[in-house]
Scaffold this motif. Structure first.
Motif, short mmCIF file in Angstrom:
data_model
loop_
_atom_site.label_atom_id
_atom_site.label_comp_id
_atom_site.label_asym_id
_atom_site.label_seq_id
_atom_site.Cartn_x
_atom_site.Cartn_y
_atom_site.Cartn_z
N UNK A 169 0.87 -1.18 0.00
CA UNK A 169 0.00 0.00 0.00
C UNK A 169 0.91 1.23 0.00
N UNK A 170 0.94 1.94 -1.12
CA UNK A 170 1.91 3.02 -1.31
C UNK A 170 1.23 4.38 -1.21
N UNK A 171 1.15 4.89 0.01
CA UNK A 171 0.54 6.19 0.27
C UNK A 171 1.55 7.18 0.85
N UNK A 172 2.26 6.80 1.90
CA UNK A 172 3.11 7.73 2.65
C UNK A 172 4.30 8.22 1.84
N UNK A 173 4.71 9.45 2.14
CA UNK A 173 5.93 10.03 1.60
C UNK A 173 6.68 10.71 2.73
N UNK B 297 -9.90 9.95 -1.40
CA UNK B 297 -11.11 9.38 -0.80
C UNK B 297 -11.00 7.86 -0.71
N UNK B 298 -10.45 7.24 -1.76
CA UNK B 298 -10.24 5.78 -1.74
C UNK B 298 -9.26 5.41 -0.64
N UNK B 299 -8.16 6.16 -0.54
CA UNK B 299 -7.13 5.86 0.45
C UNK B 299 -7.68 5.95 1.87
N UNK B 300 -8.42 7.01 2.14
CA UNK B 300 -8.94 7.20 3.50
C UNK B 300 -10.01 6.17 3.83
N UNK B 301 -10.80 5.78 2.85
CA UNK B 301 -11.80 4.73 3.05
C UNK B 301 -11.10 3.41 3.40
N UNK C 284 7.05 1.77 3.15
CA UNK C 284 6.16 0.86 2.44
C UNK C 284 6.40 -0.57 2.92
N UNK C 285 5.41 -1.13 3.61
CA UNK C 285 5.46 -2.53 4.02
C UNK C 285 5.42 -3.42 2.79
N UNK C 286 6.28 -4.41 2.76
CA UNK C 286 6.46 -5.32 1.61
C UNK C 286 7.17 -4.64 0.44
N UNK C 287 7.78 -3.48 0.70
CA UNK C 287 8.51 -2.80 -0.36
C UNK C 287 9.61 -3.70 -0.94
N UNK C 288 9.61 -3.85 -2.24
CA UNK C 288 10.62 -4.67 -2.90
C UNK C 288 10.26 -6.14 -3.01
N UNK C 289 9.27 -6.61 -2.24
CA UNK C 289 8.87 -8.02 -2.32
C UNK C 289 7.42 -8.17 -2.77
N UNK C 290 6.65 -7.09 -2.76
CA UNK C 290 5.25 -7.15 -3.18
C UNK C 290 5.16 -7.36 -4.69
N UNK C 291 4.11 -8.02 -5.11
CA UNK C 291 3.86 -8.25 -6.52
C UNK C 291 3.09 -7.10 -7.16
N UNK C 292 2.44 -6.29 -6.35
CA UNK C 292 1.73 -5.12 -6.85
C UNK C 292 1.59 -4.13 -5.70
N UNK C 293 1.31 -2.88 -6.05
CA UNK C 293 1.12 -1.82 -5.04
C UNK C 293 -0.13 -1.02 -5.38
N UNK C 294 -0.93 -0.75 -4.38
CA UNK C 294 -2.01 0.22 -4.52
C UNK C 294 -1.38 1.59 -4.28
N UNK C 295 -1.16 2.34 -5.36
CA UNK C 295 -0.39 3.58 -5.33
C UNK C 295 -1.31 4.79 -5.38
#
Length: 381
Positions: free
Chosen positions: A125-129, A234-238, A159-170
């Motif tokens: 889940x790629x939200x934070x910067x 809105x999607x992220x906060x939901x 990012x949890x699972x950074x580098x090992x995840x197969x996809x990211x919700x960005x």
């Protein structure tokens, strides 16, 4: 000892029994060694997938378990009590599926969701910067439309699972319209121009890689946009409302493990000719620990049941996250105290539980942010 649960169905009871078997036989024996070596337990997530536990709260038609959130969260608690990295990882994966499951088109769900829920794919889940953690609306990673693609440039952090995840919700910025300028993209982890920095060196959850994600002109097909342009925040906060309930359940699982360890040790440790659990100073401490765990469990179950009933649950989600993670920090600290000098050594899991508890008060929105959100709900009531 096993938690005495009030479950809504025999199917739910069977799921809890299966989860306990996996937690006891597969996860708990491997946890300490893997955390010491900082080994990521990908095999464990594949096991959860093949056992039907990786997509419990999602629709059966897309490969999910079709279970109420109340049941999913109790499965999550059981897993976390055995190995926190696995529990948190499942919570993050579940949240990474949420944008597609809730806001994707039928065609998008049919194409990608079955693999995401089936166990072979793991999400991030790629939200934070760096300068947009709690202030998610301030993110600066950009996605510029270029024909049939978006070109993504910027850096995500923590990012949890950074580098090992197969996809990211960005979540990336597609316009300069502040909160209304953010869009959600489902990014393939193999995308050219996407890379992960080396994992952060953390005090706990060392088996779970936490990294920066770097996008350097990464091209993401426009068909991977979830929802409309500008709908991303809105999607992220939901998604975070549900994700906070997941973290609350993880926190309760960790606290329960610490409580069980402390009770067992206090029943065996002899001082002045009797077990230390018979001394009022220890038994009162254990009683407070048990009350904190029970109260936190009740809080996340209340939020889950409201969610399952289609009622607003945002305030209850923030309350559960706040109460459960503060309880986990307090209970794990007290567990170290009950064990005394032994609790300060790596011979017992208490010190690891204490280190793992701290981050729960920080991610998915710090507990200071949860207090602010709760107050806003009260002001708007």
């Amino acid at each position: 000892m096993p938690v005495d649960r009030l479950l809504p169905s025999t199917e739910a009871a069977d799921l809890i029994a299966l989860t306990r078997d996996i937690a006891r036989d597969e996860l708990a024996p491997a946890a300490a060694g893997a955390e010491q070596r900082a080994d990521f337990p990908r095999k464990a997530f594949r096991l959860l997938g093949s056992s039907g536990l990786l997509g419990l709260p999602y629709a059966e038609e897309h490969g999910g378990g079709g279970q109420p959130y109340e049941v999913y969260l109790q499965v999550l608690e059981e897993l976390s009590s055995a190995w926190m990295t696995v529990g948190v990882g499942l919570s993050v994966h579940t949240m990474s599926c949420y944008p597609l499951a809730r806001y994707g088109t039928d065609a998008q769900r049919e194409r990608w969701l079955p693999e995401m829920l089936g166990g072979e794919l793991l999400g991030g889940y790629a939200l934070s910067e760096a300068h947009a953690g709690s202030d998610a609306a301030a993110l600066s990673t950009r996605a510029e439309r270029d024909g049939d693609d978006y070109t993504v440039t910027g850096t995500k952090t923590w990012i949890t699972h950074g580098g090992v995840a197969d996809y990211y919700a960005l979540m990336a910025r597609t316009s300069d319209e502040g909160p209304r300028g953010i869009t959600c993209l489902l990014v393939d982890g193999r995308t050219e121009g996407l890379s992960a920095a080396p994992p952060e060196h953390k005090m706990g959850l060392t088996g779970s890689p936490t990294t920066e994600l770097r996008f350097e002109g990464a091209r993401v097909p426009a068909e991977r946009r979830i929802g409309a342009e500008g709908q991303g925040l809105a999607i992220a906060l939901d998604a975070l409302d549900s994700g906070r309930l997941g973290i609350a359940a993880c926190a309760v699982g960790l606290a329960q493990a610490a409580l069980d360890l402390a009770v067992d040790y206090a029943g065996q440790r002899q001082q002045f000719g009797k077990p230390i659990i018979d001394f009022q100073g220890v038994e009162f401490l254990l009683a407070d620990m048990a009350a904190a765990v029970h109260s936190a469990r009740s809080a996340y179950l209340d939020g889950a049941r409201r969610r399952d009933a289609g009622k607003p649950f945002g305030m209850q989600s923030s309350m559960a996250k706040l109460l459960a993670t503060d309880a986990a920090m307090r209970v794990t600290t007290d567990a170290v105290q009950v064990l005394g000098g032994a609790g300060y050594t790596t011979d017992f899991a208490a010190e690891r539980y204490m280190r793992e508890a701290k981050v729960l008060q920080i991610f998915e929105g710090t507990n200071q942010i949860q207090r602010m959100l709760i107050a806003r709900h009260l002001a708007d009531a």
